[in-house]
Write a protein that holds these residues in place. Structure first.
Motif, PDB file in Angstrom:
ATOM      1  N   ASN A   1       4.446   1.681  10.248  1.00  0.00           N
ATOM      2  CA  ASN A   1       3.036   1.364  10.462  1.00  0.00           C
ATOM      3  C   ASN A   1       2.641   1.657  11.913  1.00  0.00           C
ATOM      4  N   GLU A   2       1.438   1.302  12.295  1.00  0.00           N
ATOM      5  CA  GLU A   2       0.957   1.590  13.645  1.00  0.00           C
ATOM      6  C   GLU A   2       1.692   0.797  14.717  1.00  0.00           C
ATOM      7  N   HIS A   3       2.420  -0.235  14.291  1.00  0.00           N
ATOM      8  CA  HIS A   3       3.211  -1.031  15.233  1.00  0.00           C
ATOM      9  C   HIS A   3       4.676  -0.602  15.233  1.00  0.00           C
ATOM     10  N   ARG A   4       4.946   0.560  14.631  1.00  0.00           N
ATOM     11  CA  ARG A   4       6.282   1.159  14.607  1.00  0.00           C
ATOM     12  C   ARG A   4       7.274   0.353  13.762  1.00  0.00           C
ATOM     13  N   GLN A   5       6.784  -0.419  12.827  1.00  0.00           N
ATOM     14  CA  GLN A   5       7.642  -1.203  11.938  1.00  0.00           C
ATOM     15  C   GLN A   5       7.867  -0.455  10.631  1.00  0.00           C
ATOM     16  N   VAL A   6       9.060  -0.554  10.090  1.00  0.00           N
ATOM     17  CA  VAL A   6       9.406   0.112   8.836  1.00  0.00           C
ATOM     18  C   VAL A   6       8.722  -0.604   7.678  1.00  0.00           C
ATOM     19  N   VAL A   7       7.951   0.152   6.886  1.00  0.00           N
ATOM     20  CA  VAL A   7       7.309  -0.412   5.696  1.00  0.00           C
ATOM     21  C   VAL A   7       7.862   0.214   4.413  1.00  0.00           C
ATOM     22  N   ALA A   8       8.665   1.269   4.558  1.00  0.00           N
ATOM     23  CA  ALA A   8       9.340   1.888   3.403  1.00  0.00           C
ATOM     24  C   ALA A   8      10.418   2.817   3.937  1.00  0.00           C
ATOM     25  N   LEU A   9      11.460   3.030   3.149  1.00  0.00           N
ATOM     26  CA  LEU A   9      12.520   3.971   3.506  1.00  0.00           C
ATOM     27  C   LEU A   9      13.243   4.396   2.242  1.00  0.00           C
ATOM     28  N   ASN A  10      13.945   5.517   2.337  1.00  0.00           N
ATOM     29  CA  ASN A  10      14.566   6.051   1.119  1.00  0.00           C
ATOM     30  C   ASN A  10      16.020   5.625   0.994  1.00  0.00           C
ATOM     31  N   ASP A  11      16.593   5.919  -0.173  1.00  0.00           N
ATOM     32  CA  ASP A  11      17.954   5.476  -0.469  1.00  0.00           C
ATOM     33  C   ASP A  11      18.988   6.144   0.421  1.00  0.00           C
ATOM     34  N   TYR A  12      18.734   7.396   0.835  1.00  0.00           N
ATOM     35  CA  TYR A  12      19.681   8.082   1.714  1.00  0.00           C
ATOM     36  C   TYR A  12      19.869   7.307   3.012  1.00  0.00           C
ATOM     37  N   LEU A  13      18.773   6.839   3.576  1.00  0.00           N
ATOM     38  CA  LEU A  13      18.838   6.081   4.817  1.00  0.00           C
ATOM     39  C   LEU A  13      19.523   4.729   4.596  1.00  0.00           C
ATOM     40  N   LEU A  14      19.210   4.093   3.476  1.00  0.00           N
ATOM     41  CA  LEU A  14      19.860   2.810   3.177  1.00  0.00           C
ATOM     42  C   LEU A  14      21.372   2.977   3.051  1.00  0.00           C
TER      43      LEU A  14
ATOM     44  N   SER B   1       0.826  -1.210   0.000  1.00  0.00           N
ATOM     45  CA  SER B   1       0.000   0.000   0.000  1.00  0.00           C
ATOM     46  C   SER B   1       0.859   1.259   0.000  1.00  0.00           C
ATOM     47  N   VAL B   2       1.912   1.260   0.823  1.00  0.00           N
ATOM     48  CA  VAL B   2       2.766   2.437   0.937  1.00  0.00           C
ATOM     49  C   VAL B   2       3.644   2.618  -0.290  1.00  0.00           C
ATOM     50  N   THR B   3       4.295   1.550  -0.741  1.00  0.00           N
ATOM     51  CA  THR B   3       5.226   1.677  -1.858  1.00  0.00           C
ATOM     52  C   THR B   3       4.522   1.991  -3.174  1.00  0.00           C
ATOM     53  N   CYS B   4       3.234   1.655  -3.291  1.00  0.00           N
ATOM     54  CA  CYS B   4       2.480   1.956  -4.512  1.00  0.00           C
ATOM     55  C   CYS B   4       1.813   3.333  -4.471  1.00  0.00           C
ATOM     56  N   ASN B   5       1.893   3.989  -3.336  1.00  0.00           N
ATOM     57  CA  ASN B   5       1.273   5.304  -3.222  1.00  0.00           C
ATOM     58  C   ASN B   5       2.151   6.338  -3.931  1.00  0.00           C
ATOM     59  N   PRO B   6       1.616   7.057  -4.922  1.00  0.00           N
ATOM     60  CA  PRO B   6       2.459   7.968  -5.713  1.00  0.00           C
ATOM     61  C   PRO B   6       3.052   9.107  -4.889  1.00  0.00           C
ATOM     62  N   ILE B   7       2.317   9.603  -3.901  1.00  0.00           N
ATOM     63  CA  ILE B   7       2.834  10.724  -3.088  1.00  0.00           C
ATOM     64  C   ILE B   7       4.011  10.251  -2.234  1.00  0.00           C
ATOM     65  N   ILE B   8       3.844   9.099  -1.589  1.00  0.00           N
ATOM     66  CA  ILE B   8       4.923   8.566  -0.770  1.00  0.00           C
ATOM     67  C   ILE B   8       6.130   8.217  -1.622  1.00  0.00           C
ATOM     68  N   HIS B   9       5.868   7.642  -2.801  1.00  0.00           N
ATOM     69  CA  HIS B   9       6.963   7.293  -3.714  1.00  0.00           C
ATOM     70  C   HIS B   9       7.761   8.527  -4.104  1.00  0.00           C
ATOM     71  N   GLU B  10       7.054   9.609  -4.432  1.00  0.00           N
ATOM     72  CA  GLU B  10       7.724  10.857  -4.808  1.00  0.00           C
ATOM     73  C   GLU B  10       8.488  11.445  -3.627  1.00  0.00           C
ATOM     74  N   LEU B  11       7.897  11.360  -2.443  1.00  0.00           N
ATOM     75  CA  LEU B  11       8.531  11.891  -1.235  1.00  0.00           C
ATOM     76  C   LEU B  11       9.843  11.170  -0.947  1.00  0.00           C
TER      77      LEU B  11
END
Length: 391
Positions: free
Chosen positions: A62-75, A40-50
């Motif tokens: 997510n609501e359980h504080r788990q990472v569901v997406a992150l950017n290349d800078y962090l990686l 859901s997150v990775t397919c969202n165009p706004i989040i993808h652009e962000l």
């Protein structure tokens, strides 16, 4: 669609029941729910652009504080090539915080988490759906040894397909925090030392043949020179460059030096400092300037923690193995603060540039001088810091 690594699934998603926690809820999303959230997150165009357009460290939780997406800078900061290695983890686990595995449910559930800036910001945003910003001091270990990080963390709430998520923005301010802390410490300590030097030089001007004053002046100048070396090495984050001397000295001489420093110390204004206890009749070999720096920090902390008209006591204890310098004040350190008392950049005081005093006590007292720096604290007994130097 990105998928979770088998390791993450096995370690975190198949837990039968959530365990007790010291701070944030322990429960995590199950594997199926987590996969859907990632999609859901990775397919969202706004989040993808962000994630692809903004420089800086960004993650979506997510609501359980788990990472569901992150950017290349962090990686890149983490040295990770495949994001699947960290999807499903919590921020402390991603950053390799040394405390994140101290409880079965990981990041957010340990005794240390109630004072973690990132955990506080995230849980506050989850609870109130409002942005929250904190400074997070992290001791991390990625296999090359432990290192300190200071992060400015901002958590913001966002809704995607009817579900709540957290946008986590992180700015690495390690160098800025260290520079501010060392600058504050440098000018504070230099000011006290120069005040002492000025006072002795004025007395010497009217008593030019007073050999005791000449000796005090020389010792003060030596301490000032050593302090410059300490500050330089702390700023470079390489204390191993510091030259350690081994001179013989007695507790009586150390006490006299401390009296000279604190006779006009700003932290002692309006407070009582008791240094009257008779010291043991022994001697040790150590770097006097470095030992005094640790002792001065102990006394300064005790005085700063004491209210006006309060009392601080300092004394020496002798054992077969060590000479121990002790500083007592009547205040009690809150339990949650005790876990991080020696962590660099962690402080309970307001303003930037704090949190170097107790850290340097531990660093110099143990790594350079081979001693042991410790403390005990309770409402009944107050707080005692101890610095044991080997005999």
């Amino acid at each position: 669609m990105e998928t979770l690594s088998d390791r993450n699934l096995q370690q975190f998603c198949d837990m039968e029941e959530p365990v007790d926690t010291y701070f944030a809820p322990a429960k995590r999303a199950d594997a199926d729910a987590l996969q859907k959230e990632i999609a859901s997150v990775t397919c969202n165009p706004i989040i993808h652009e962000l994630l692809n357009s903004i420089s800086g460290l960004i993650a979506v939780l997510n609501e359980h504080r788990q990472v569901v997406a992150l950017n290349d800078y962090l990686l890149r900061m983490l040295g990770i090539e495949d994001s699947r290695a960290v999807l499903g983890l919590r921020p402390g686990e991603v950053l390799a915080c040394i405390h994140c595995n101290e409880e079965p449910s990981g990041c957010g559930t340990t005794k240390y988490c109630s004072t973690c800036g990132a955990a506080i910001a995230i849980t506050s945003t989850l609870a109130h759906s409002k942005p929250a910003e904190r400074i997070c001091a992290v001791t991390a270990n990625r296999g090359e040894g432990e290192f300190e990080l200071s992060l400015l963390v901002k958590a913001s709430h966002v809704t995607i397909e009817g579900k709540s998520f957290i946008l986590l923005f992180m700015q690495d301010i390690t160098i800025e925090e260290l520079r501010a802390a060392l600058e504050r410490t440098f000018f504070h300590d230099m000011g006290n030392m120069l005040t002492g030097l000025l006072g002795v030089s004025q007395l010497l001007d009217s008593n030019p043949n007073d050999h005791m004053l000449v000796n005090v002046l020389q010792q003060s100048a030596l301490r000032l020179h050593k302090e410059m070396e300490v500050q330089r090495c702390l700023f470079k984050n390489d204390i191993s460059e510091l030259r350690v001397a081994r001179d013989e000295i007695t507790p009586q001489q150390l006490r006299d030096e401390l009296k000279n420093v604190f006779d006009s110390h700003s932290a002692g204004m309006g407070k009582s400092l008791d240094l009257t206890a008779e010291p043991p009749q022994v001697s040790i070999r150590t770097d006097v300037s470095l030992a005094l720096r640790v002792m001065c920090n102990m006394m300064t902390n005790g005085l700063e923690a004491t209210e006006a008209s309060g009392k601080v006591k300092a004394w020496f204890e002798e054992s077969a193995e060590a000479l121990t310098f002790c500083v007592w004040n009547e205040s009690c350190i809150p339990e949650e603060v005790r876990y991080r008392i020696f962590q660099r950049s962690y402080t309970t005081k307001e303003g930037n540039g704090r949190g170097i005093g107790t850290y340097s006590m531990k660093l110099i007292g143990e790594k350079l001088l081979g001693g042991k720096v410790s403390f005990s604290s309770s409402h009944r007994e107050g707080t005692v810091f101890r610095f044991a130097l080997p005999r």
